[in-house]
Write an enzyme that holds these catalytic residues in place. Sequence first.
Site, PDB file in Angstrom:
ATOM      1  N   LYS A 147      41.523  26.149 -26.346  1.00 55.74           N
ATOM      2  CA  LYS A 147      40.290  26.930 -26.467  1.00 55.74           C
ATOM      3  C   LYS A 147      40.429  28.204 -25.634  1.00 55.74           C
ATOM      4  O   LYS A 147      40.720  28.137 -24.431  1.00 55.74           O
ATOM      5  CB  LYS A 147      39.108  26.111 -25.946  1.00 55.74           C
ATOM      6  N   ASP A 171      41.985  28.279 -30.667  1.00 55.76           N
ATOM      7  CA  ASP A 171      40.627  28.385 -31.199  1.00 55.76           C
ATOM      8  C   ASP A 171      39.825  29.332 -30.313  1.00 55.76           C
ATOM      9  O   ASP A 171      39.560  29.027 -29.156  1.00 55.76           O
ATOM     10  CB  ASP A 171      39.957  27.009 -31.233  1.00 55.76           C
ATOM     11  N   GLU A 197      42.153  29.836 -35.014  1.00 53.81           N
ATOM     12  CA  GLU A 197      40.840  29.497 -35.555  1.00 53.81           C
ATOM     13  C   GLU A 197      39.783  30.485 -35.102  1.00 53.81           C
ATOM     14  O   GLU A 197      39.706  30.816 -33.917  1.00 53.81           O
ATOM     15  CB  GLU A 197      40.424  28.139 -34.980  1.00 53.81           C
ATOM     16  N   ASP A 223      36.132  28.706 -38.998  1.00 57.02           N
ATOM     17  CA  ASP A 223      35.439  27.457 -38.640  1.00 57.02           C
ATOM     18  C   ASP A 223      33.932  27.692 -38.618  1.00 57.02           C
ATOM     19  O   ASP A 223      33.230  27.356 -39.582  1.00 57.02           O
ATOM     20  CB  ASP A 223      35.955  26.951 -37.288  1.00 57.02           C
ATOM     21  N   LYS A 245      33.969  20.191 -41.212  1.00 54.06           N
ATOM     22  CA  LYS A 245      33.405  19.183 -40.306  1.00 54.06           C
ATOM     23  C   LYS A 245      32.186  18.552 -40.974  1.00 54.06           C
ATOM     24  O   LYS A 245      31.382  19.272 -41.577  1.00 54.06           O
ATOM     25  CB  LYS A 245      32.947  19.822 -38.989  1.00 54.06           C
TER      26      LYS A 245
HETATM   27 MG    MG Z   1      36.917  25.460 -34.053  1.00 47.41          MG
END
Ligand code: MG
Length: 334
Positions: A147, A171, A197, A223, A245
Site C-alpha cells: 500500500k 496499490d 492498482e 479498483d 470485490k
Molecule cells: Mg485496491
Amino acid sequence: MLPITYAPLTLELRTTFRIAHGASDQRHNVLVRIAEGVGEAAAVAYHGETPAGIMAYLAAVGALQGDDPCLLEELLAQLPPGSQAARAGVDIALHDLWGQRLGQPLYRLLGLDPARIPLTSFTIAMDTPEAMAERAREAGLPLLKIKVGSEEDAARLAAIRQATAARLRLDANAGWSREQAEAWLPRLADFGIELLEQPLPVGDLEGLRRLRALKTGVPIFADESVKTARDVAAHAGAVDGVVIKLMKTGGIREALRAIHTARAHDMQVMLSCMVESSVGVTAAAHLAPLCDAVDLDGPLLVKNDPFEGLRYEGARLLLPDRPGIGVVARHQAV
Ligand code: MG
C-alpha cells in the site's frame, strides 16, 4: 418466505491497517443469515457505508418472498437499490443456503475447479519504510501487495525490495495525482512491480488512459473506480484490468456479471476483499478460479475471526468442500 436476520460483527485487526484512505484497528461488519445460510456485509467508510446503514437496509427488506433458494435470480431481484454491502450480505447468505440445500460446495454449482485458483497476495499496509520492510520479511510469502500513496513511497519500495525477493504489486488507493503517477510509472519496473492498482482518484478515466498510453509494461488495474459490471464496461480501453470485490458488486451474482463483462472487453480480473471475516472472503474465493489475480487475505488480518472456511497454505488458497460457501462457526454462540 425467507426471513433475513442480522447481527453486528466487530473484527479486531492484528496490526493497525493504514492505507491512503485512513487508518483503523477495528472494523464493524454485519453478519447476515437466511435460514441456515450465512453472509457478511463489510461497512467500508469510503463507500459511505456504516453498520447502522447496513442494518437499516436489512430491517427495511425484512424477508425475501419465496421459499426456494434455487430461484436465486427471482429472490435477489426483490432487493431495492441501496447499501451494496447489505445486498452482498443477503446475496452471500442466499448462495450459501442454495449450496447447502443442494448438498454441494458453491464452486461446484458454478462449474469451477478450485485447483485453478491463483496464489493470493498478502497486504503490507502503509507504515514507515522500516516497518513495512520488516513485515514483508516476516510474512515470508511469495506475493505481496504494497500500500502506497504518500511522500515516503520511494523509500518504502526501496526498503521492501531489499528485504524480500517476493513478487510485488502496488496499490495507491487513489492516492496519487496525475503528475505523481506519470513520474512513478516508468520507475516501477526498477523495483520489479508487476501490477499497479488505482493510481488516480475515482472518475479520472482520462488520466488512466494517459497513464496506459505510456506503455511502461506495468498493467494498471482500476479498483475504487469500478463497482459493478456497468463500471467495468465504462473502463474498457482505459485500464488493463479491474478489481472485483463482493462488497462493491453487491454480491456473487453481480460479481459474475462483472467478471464476464471484463472478459468480453479483454480485461484482466483481480478478485479482492475488504477487511472481512472468513464468511465474506470464503464466499469470494469460490469465484477465484475465474480470475487472473487474487488478493484474498482478509482473515489473515483479523484476530477474532468467528468462522473458519478458506484455509491458507502459504499463498495457496484451499477452499472447504462443505456444501454452500462452506464456513462453520468456531464457537457455538456466533
Ligand atoms: Mg485496491
